[in-house]
Design a protein around this motif. Structure first.
Motif, PDB file in Angstrom:
ATOM      1  N   THR A  40       4.233   5.094  -4.786  1.00  0.00           N
ATOM      2  CA  THR A  40       5.150   4.287  -3.977  1.00  0.00           C
ATOM      3  C   THR A  40       5.661   5.025  -2.748  1.00  0.00           C
ATOM      4  OG1 THR A  40       6.995   4.994  -5.385  1.00  0.00           O
ATOM      5  CG2 THR A  40       5.891   2.929  -5.961  1.00  0.00           C
ATOM      6  N   ALA A  41       5.592   6.344  -2.757  1.00  0.00           N
ATOM      7  CA  ALA A  41       6.094   7.110  -1.610  1.00  0.00           C
ATOM      8  C   ALA A  41       5.266   6.844  -0.359  1.00  0.00           C
ATOM      9  CB  ALA A  41       6.110   8.602  -1.933  1.00  0.00           C
ATOM     10  N   ARG A  42       4.031   6.399  -0.550  1.00  0.00           N
ATOM     11  CA  ARG A  42       3.152   6.203   0.607  1.00  0.00           C
ATOM     12  C   ARG A  42       2.687   4.747   0.738  1.00  0.00           C
ATOM     13  NH1 ARG A  42      -1.255  10.922   0.782  1.00  0.00           N
ATOM     14  NH2 ARG A  42      -1.711  10.234  -1.347  1.00  0.00           N
ATOM     15  N   GLU A  43       3.415   3.833   0.113  1.00  0.00           N
ATOM     16  CA  GLU A  43       3.045   2.437   0.254  1.00  0.00           C
ATOM     17  C   GLU A  43       3.478   1.900   1.625  1.00  0.00           C
ATOM     18  OE1 GLU A  43       4.860   0.217  -2.892  1.00  0.00           O
ATOM     19  OE2 GLU A  43       6.893   0.702  -2.272  1.00  0.00           O
ATOM     20  N   VAL A  44       2.807   0.849   2.068  1.00  0.00           N
ATOM     21  CA  VAL A  44       3.107   0.209   3.346  1.00  0.00           C
ATOM     22  C   VAL A  44       3.244  -1.283   3.107  1.00  0.00           C
ATOM     23  CG1 VAL A  44       1.927   1.959   4.747  1.00  0.00           C
ATOM     24  CG2 VAL A  44       0.652  -0.035   3.901  1.00  0.00           C
TER      25      VAL A  44
ATOM     26  N   VAL B 255      -8.385   6.909  -4.534  1.00  0.00           N
ATOM     27  CA  VAL B 255      -7.291   5.957  -4.352  1.00  0.00           C
ATOM     28  C   VAL B 255      -7.833   4.540  -4.220  1.00  0.00           C
ATOM     29  CG1 VAL B 255      -5.409   5.233  -2.822  1.00  0.00           C
ATOM     30  CG2 VAL B 255      -5.764   7.665  -3.305  1.00  0.00           C
ATOM     31  N   LEU B 256      -7.191   3.625  -4.915  1.00  0.00           N
ATOM     32  CA  LEU B 256      -7.475   2.199  -4.787  1.00  0.00           C
ATOM     33  C   LEU B 256      -6.277   1.544  -4.107  1.00  0.00           C
ATOM     34  CD1 LEU B 256      -9.047  -0.440  -5.520  1.00  0.00           C
ATOM     35  CD2 LEU B 256      -7.755  -0.422  -7.679  1.00  0.00           C
ATOM     36  N   LEU B 257      -6.527   0.759  -3.065  1.00  0.00           N
ATOM     37  CA  LEU B 257      -5.443   0.030  -2.409  1.00  0.00           C
ATOM     38  C   LEU B 257      -5.138  -1.231  -3.216  1.00  0.00           C
ATOM     39  CD1 LEU B 257      -6.620   0.303   1.314  1.00  0.00           C
ATOM     40  CD2 LEU B 257      -4.950   1.742   0.120  1.00  0.00           C
TER      41      LEU B 257
ATOM     42  N   ARG C 114       5.303   2.513   8.697  1.00  0.00           N
ATOM     43  CA  ARG C 114       4.871   2.005   7.397  1.00  0.00           C
ATOM     44  C   ARG C 114       4.659   0.489   7.408  1.00  0.00           C
ATOM     45  NH1 ARG C 114       8.625   4.532   2.813  1.00  0.00           N
ATOM     46  NH2 ARG C 114       6.982   3.644   1.503  1.00  0.00           N
ATOM     47  N   GLN C 115       4.304  -0.064   8.564  1.00  0.00           N
ATOM     48  CA  GLN C 115       3.942  -1.470   8.654  1.00  0.00           C
ATOM     49  C   GLN C 115       2.568  -1.589   9.303  1.00  0.00           C
ATOM     50  OE1 GLN C 115       6.837  -4.217  10.165  1.00  0.00           O
ATOM     51  NE2 GLN C 115       8.584  -3.092   9.324  1.00  0.00           N
TER      52      GLN C 115
END
Length: 271
Positions: free
Chosen positions: A90-94, A121-123, A175-176
């Protein structure tokens, strides 16, 4: 007698009737072509619906069987149900801007990196959240399950402007993003990211969780089939309508001549 019969149709050489006739002639192939275009759309949509139905009915498989870093998800792989085991980062979610839910409300999709056991990594598109204010600040996002979990979802290809019509705008708030692109996210994360992404369907959202993305609907292929028949009927009706107008013009001229007590457009007497 033959010359008199031909003489009755002399009005077809007037400007009004020449234009009407030329327009009618032009409309026939145009309508036939539009019918074939609708036939193509019908076949295209039917094939798409068949692919989606087949993909959704297929047994779930581990996501690693269908995609890998740099892989472009194919049409037959799109919407396949896949499973994955790992943990959410979650620290690197957008968030993905300007996305709508089932009620056409504008908000964000939450895109969270899902780290697999081997470090790849899976998005994962976890779902929709409402926009808050001017959409310039990073929104508050409900947290996913912590620790190691197994998720299920629909595999989707990377988004492009050409396929989605969404312009990939630069200079967005931190982060958008506008489009989900696994290659772009791989550069941002500095990790090996599997091609495409997954729309999460399980575990189902509970409480204060992103709203699950609805199943892909089927396109209305029968409507295109109806339009195809309609255009071809129009093409057949044009010459019929033209002849009907000609007959009505002849009748009107005959009635006018009879009312005036004059012969119906006969040849002038020889001197």
């Amino acid at each position: 007698m033959y010359r008199r019969g031909v003489h009755r149709y002399r009005f077809l050489l007037t400007v009004q009737w020449v234009i009407l006739t030329l327009v009618s002639i032009a409309l026939i192939p145009t309508m036939i072509k539009l019918g074939f275009w609708q036939q193509h759309r019908y076949e295209e949509r039917t094939a798409r619906n068949d692919l989606v139905t087949s993909a959704l009915r297929a047994e779930p498989v581990p996501v690693e069987r269908l995609t890998s870093p740099g892989h472009a998800v194919t049409r037959s792989e799109r919407y396949r149900t896949v499973t994955a085991t790992g943990s959410f980062d979650t620290a690197r979610e957008v968030v993905v801007r300007r996305r709508t839910n089932a009620d056409d409300q504008v908000g964000f999709h939450v895109l969270t990196p899902f780290v697999l056991a081997d470090g790849r990594v899976l998005l994962v598109n976890r779902g929709w959240i409402p926009a808050d204010g001017a959409q310039t600040a990073f929104p508050r996002i409900p947290a996913p399950p912590a620790g190691r979990v197994t998720i299920t979802g629909r595999l989707k290809p990377d988004e492009t402007t050409a396929a989605s019509g969404i312009k990939n705008v630069a200079g967005l708030p931190p982060r958008q993003i506008m489009l989900i692109d696994s290659a772009e996210q791989a550069r941002r994360l500095g990790a090996k990211v599997l091609g495409g992404y997954v729309e999460q369907t399980a575990p189902e959202p509970k409480g204060d969780s992103p709203e699950q993305i609805s199943d892909p609907g089927s396109e209305d292929a029968p409507l295109n089939y109806a339009y195809m028949i309609q255009w071809w009927l129009f093409a057949a009706a044009v010459p019929v309508g033209w002849w009907f107008l000609v007959r009505r013009e002849l009748r009107d001229r005959a009635e006018t001549a009879a009312a005036e007590g004059a012969p119906e457009e006969t040849e002038p007497a020889a001197v």
